[in-house]
Motif scaffolding. Structure first.
Motif, PDB file in Angstrom:
ATOM      1  N   THR A  63       7.778   3.152   5.312  1.00 35.59           N
ATOM      2  CA  THR A  63       7.390   1.739   5.414  1.00 35.59           C
ATOM      3  C   THR A  63       6.918   1.392   6.832  1.00 35.59           C
ATOM      4  O   THR A  63       5.990   0.601   7.000  1.00 35.59           O
ATOM      5  CB  THR A  63       8.545   0.798   4.988  1.00 35.59           C
ATOM      6  N   ILE A  66       3.366   2.645   7.078  1.00 36.27           N
ATOM      7  CA  ILE A  66       2.460   1.743   6.356  1.00 36.27           C
ATOM      8  C   ILE A  66       2.167   0.495   7.191  1.00 36.27           C
ATOM      9  O   ILE A  66       1.012   0.068   7.319  1.00 36.27           O
ATOM     10  CB  ILE A  66       3.059   1.353   4.976  1.00 36.27           C
ATOM     11  N   ILE A  70      -1.537  -0.825   8.426  1.00 41.25           N
ATOM     12  CA  ILE A  70      -2.086  -2.141   8.060  1.00 41.25           C
ATOM     13  C   ILE A  70      -2.469  -2.915   9.319  1.00 41.25           C
ATOM     14  O   ILE A  70      -3.511  -3.577   9.367  1.00 41.25           O
ATOM     15  CB  ILE A  70      -1.082  -2.941   7.188  1.00 41.25           C
ATOM     16  N   GLN A  94      -5.704  -0.575   4.300  1.00 38.69           N
ATOM     17  CA  GLN A  94      -5.076  -1.111   3.085  1.00 38.69           C
ATOM     18  C   GLN A  94      -4.368   0.002   2.318  1.00 38.69           C
ATOM     19  O   GLN A  94      -4.691   1.184   2.491  1.00 38.69           O
ATOM     20  CB  GLN A  94      -6.143  -1.742   2.181  1.00 38.69           C
ATOM     21  N   VAL A  95      -3.434  -0.400   1.446  1.00 37.98           N
ATOM     22  CA  VAL A  95      -2.520   0.575   0.822  1.00 37.98           C
ATOM     23  C   VAL A  95      -2.390   0.328  -0.681  1.00 37.98           C
ATOM     24  O   VAL A  95      -2.297  -0.817  -1.133  1.00 37.98           O
ATOM     25  CB  VAL A  95      -1.105   0.458   1.465  1.00 37.98           C
ATOM     26  N   ILE A 145       0.216   1.201  -3.786  1.00 35.67           N
ATOM     27  CA  ILE A 145       1.548   1.723  -4.110  1.00 35.67           C
ATOM     28  C   ILE A 145       1.667   1.738  -5.630  1.00 35.67           C
ATOM     29  O   ILE A 145       1.562   0.684  -6.282  1.00 35.67           O
ATOM     30  CB  ILE A 145       2.678   0.885  -3.483  1.00 35.67           C
ATOM     31  N   VAL A 177       0.710  -8.992  -0.308  1.00 39.07           N
ATOM     32  CA  VAL A 177       1.073  -7.994  -1.320  1.00 39.07           C
ATOM     33  C   VAL A 177       0.785  -8.567  -2.702  1.00 39.07           C
ATOM     34  O   VAL A 177       1.222  -9.672  -3.025  1.00 39.07           O
ATOM     35  CB  VAL A 177       2.574  -7.615  -1.216  1.00 39.07           C
ATOM     36  N   ASP A 186      -3.501  -6.631   1.422  1.00 36.10           N
ATOM     37  CA  ASP A 186      -3.118  -5.480   2.265  1.00 36.10           C
ATOM     38  C   ASP A 186      -2.512  -4.363   1.425  1.00 36.10           C
ATOM     39  O   ASP A 186      -2.805  -3.192   1.628  1.00 36.10           O
ATOM     40  CB  ASP A 186      -2.089  -5.918   3.323  1.00 36.10           C
ATOM     41  N   ILE A 187      -1.626  -4.753   0.496  1.00 33.51           N
ATOM     42  CA  ILE A 187      -0.916  -3.759  -0.329  1.00 33.51           C
ATOM     43  C   ILE A 187      -1.076  -4.138  -1.794  1.00 33.51           C
ATOM     44  O   ILE A 187      -0.762  -5.262  -2.196  1.00 33.51           O
ATOM     45  CB  ILE A 187       0.592  -3.706   0.039  1.00 33.51           C
ATOM     46  N   SER A 197      -9.176   1.429   2.146  1.00 36.32           N
ATOM     47  CA  SER A 197      -7.817   1.823   1.729  1.00 36.32           C
ATOM     48  C   SER A 197      -7.631   3.299   2.043  1.00 36.32           C
ATOM     49  O   SER A 197      -8.453   4.124   1.649  1.00 36.32           O
ATOM     50  CB  SER A 197      -7.615   1.554   0.237  1.00 36.32           C
TER      51      SER A 197
END
Length: 687
Positions: A459, A462, A466, A471-472, A474, A507, A532-533, A549
């Motif tokens: 985390t 990550i 960011i 970008q991520v 999950i 998120v 972002d996520i 991403s």
């Protein structure tokens, strides 16, 4: 009425209630039951004596009841029934948990045969949860090879075995031999009746192997004949368009801001050869994520335009169609080529305008979703039809698209890497091209398998990425049994990240039960950098380009096959930044560890797909239904490759002499092919 078509409820021992249970595992008729083959077998022929029994092994024993039963209750809701037994070498105990009612079934001195797992605890030998038979019993559960069936709730293997046995006794003589006598003799095959009896209740390993070989050969021969007939029908009926050779295409390639790879050149030459012949092209282009399939499609569309024809490209979602439209328009900007987009979200006025221009021939290239195959869509002079991410479309949808013109050339693209042999089966009606090379300079995605104990470090990583502007994705745990549980797990993860771990970031959640417009909206926001996520189930769109991403995190990675892990990993690594795939693995099994090792070792989708087949078999590799391929009841496309090749050769020989199986000796086989492909080929077989 054919007795095999009768409802399964009329089989002795079934009735309406059990019939409802059987329907849950796809058994509606007597025939379904007879062809519902065991998934495994247990050999209970190996007898041992108590003294020589091995801890942890299953074995059968000839014993006598040596004493009175006792019931222990170590805790609430748990009872342990112990019955002493003996043979000439020693004493052991039969153990059942929460089944104390069995105590009344035994008498001291009574002879029984049992089969179960041996457990040695201190100086005591136990046989836990055994199956047993009394001397002279006709119910053979021990001393034979026992079939193990796929079951459903409140249906035991003993019940299933008994039901199948009853069905075979009453109906086996109604099973017809579909293979002509000359094929049975040529390959020295067991009769179909013998094969079915021996696949359910094999008398020996030799009988089982011969029975399986017979049934696998029949199934694969039927499949191959069907696929070859589709291919022949498509080719023989359809005289295609002969596109012109043009030097302009080479000049167009020279102007590209990048060089084509050798693999792209090879595939382009195969497509050009098809397009310049007067036979209709039906070609599949397979290539891993980022291998450059779209460029090849654009070059084919350019060639069609130079010959005065329109092209169409169909993608499974609006976001993917829009992405293709923007790429195509950008690459063809310097030419007088008119491109338009047709998707569901367009206003009616805009749709009408596009349809009008299309029919008048004022649009050269149309890109869109399923909206393209509607009746209202009419082309002026369609020459090339392309579908992207073919596994998302059925065979019949592809057929409808190709019927929009007068036998246009058909190009099919997929980013799902499939081993060539398997591709020949899945896409038996297509010629196959493979782009097996990535453009130079493309950064490999760094892949790491970690445990939950490293989540805190992850985390932090990550958060830092960011803050640097990345970008991520999950992906939440996959729970195979339930889509609802998948969504619950995903929502739980989303809540934890949004409200606790990543509360300073944007998120959002994406899952399969959302409406299409809602999914499109979220994916577009992610693409535009407003999220972002993105926490998601496995519905993340294939092929969507989000260059910013660069991290893909997959929770419970051990629950996914390699092919799916590779597809998910392909969502990142599309931009200039180093990308990462983090597999959170809680599996302890050898296969799970092997999968993680392979993912960390290679980014090659074709190597991964070969390994996935080897580790899991094709049944789990992908759902065959989505490929428009009939379900196979016994054949395994990976382990039965030798039989498959023999079946392919035999199918070719049969059709070289009798293209549509008109001879009476093939009548039953022809009916089987029709049933096998029912609803999958738009009645293209024998119509």
């Amino acid at each position: 009425m054919d007795r095999l078509s009768m409802s399964v409820q009329y089989v002795k021992g079934v009735g309406p209630k059990r019939a409802a249970k059987l329907r849950r595992i796809g058994i509606d008729t007597v025939e379904d039951l007879i062809y519902f083959f065991p998934r495994a077998y247990e050999d209970r022929r190996k007898f041992n004596n108590i003294y020589n029994s091995v801890d942890g092994e299953k074995a059968s024993f000839n014993v006598r009841i040596a004493g009175h039963p006792t019931v222990l209750r170590p805790r609430r809701n748990l009872s342990i029934l112990k019955i002493p037994i003996k043979d000439s070498t020693g004493i052991a105990y039969l153990i059942w948990f929460n089944q104390e009612y069995l105590a009344d079934n035994f008498r001291i001195g009574e002879k029984i045969i049992v089969n179960g797992k041996v457990k040695k605890i201190a100086n005591e030998i136990q046989i836990q949860n055994p199956v047993y038979e009394k001397e002279g019993s006709s119910n053979k559960k021990v001393g034979r090879i026992v079939p193990i069936y796929q079951l459903t709730e409140n249906l035991t293997n003993n019940e299933m075995t008994s039901i199948v046995n009853n069905a075979l006794k009453s109906y086996i003589n109604n099973v017809k031999e579909i293979l002509p006598r000359h094929i049975i003799n040529k390959f020295n095959l067991m009769s179909v009746k013998e094969a079915i009896l021996n696949i359910h209740f094999p008398q020996s390993r030799e009988n089982f192997l011969r029975a399986r070989q017979r049934l696998v050969f029949e199934e694969l021969l039927t499949l191959q004949l069907g696929l070859f007939i589709i291919k022949n029908r498509t080719k023989s009926n359809n005289k295609g368009i002969k596109f012109v050779k043009s030097e302009d295409l080479n000049r167009f390639i020279e102007k590209l801001p990048f060089k084509l790879t050798k693999a792209q050149f090879r595939v382009l030459k195969e497509i050009e050869k098809d397009m310049e012949s007067d036979e209709q092209m039906n070609r599949l282009v397979q290539g891993d994520v980022g291998s450059g399939k779209t460029v090849i499609a654009i070059l084919a569309m350019f060639k069609a335009w130079k010959s005065g024809y329109q092209s169409v490209m169909m993608a499974p979602t609006e976001i993917l169609a829009t992405q293709h439209f923007e790429t195509i328009k950008g690459m063809l900007d310097d030419y007088d080529i008119s491109c338009e987009l047709l998707v569901g979200s367009l206003s009616q006025n805009k749709k009408d305008e596009v349809l009008d221009k299309l029919e008048k021939g004022n649009i050269d290239i149309l890109v869109g979703t399923h909206a393209i195959i509607q009746d209202t869509v009419k082309f002026n002079k369609l020459g090339l039809a392309i579908t992207d991410e073919q596994h998302r479309f059925g065979v019949s949808q592809r057929a409808v698209l190709s019927q929009k013109g007068s036998n246009p050339d058909v190009l099919v693209m997929t980013a799902t890497p499939i081993p060539r042999t398997l591709a020949l089966i899945l896409y038996g009606d297509l010629d196959i091209s493979i782009i097996d090379e990535l453009p130079p300079g493309r950064k490999a995605i760094e892949t790491y398998a970690i445990g939950m104990n490293m989540e805190k470090r992850l985390t932090e990583f990550i958060k830092n990425q960011i803050k640097e502007g990345r970008q991520v994705y999950i992906v939440s745990p996959l729970i195979e049994e339930s889509e609802i549980l998948n969504i619950e797990a995903c929502e739980e993860l989303h809540k934890r990240f949004k409200n606790e771990i990543f509360k300073e970031f944007q998120v959002e959640l994406l899952h399969g039960r959302m409406k299409a417009e809602e999914k499109e909206k979220i994916m577009n926001k992610f693409k535009d950098g407003e999220i972002d996520i993105l926490v998601s189930t496995t519905v993340i769109e294939v092929g969507v380009n989000v260059p910013n991403s660069n991290i893909m995190v997959i929770y419970n990675a051990e629950r996914f096959g390699l092919a799916q892990l590779h597809q998910l990993r392909g969502r990142v690594g599309r931009g200039e930044y180093q990308s990462y795939c983090i597999l959170i693995n809680e599996g302890k099994s050898k296969i799970s560890q092997e999968r993680m090792r392979i993912m960390q070792k290679t980014n090659d989708g074709f190597k991964i797909s070969e390994k996935d087949l080897e580790l899991r078999g094709p049944g789990e590799f992908f759902g065959t239904r989505q490929h428009g391929l009939p379900d196979l009841k016994i054949a395994n496309l990976f382990t039965d490759i030798k039989i498959l090749k023999i079946a392919q050769k035999e199918a070719s020989e049969i059709l070289s002499q009798d293209l549509y199986l008109s001879d009476k000796k093939y009548e039953l086989m022809k009916n089987r092919i029709k049933c096998m492909f029912e609803g999958k080929t738009d009645n293209i077989i024998f119509n």
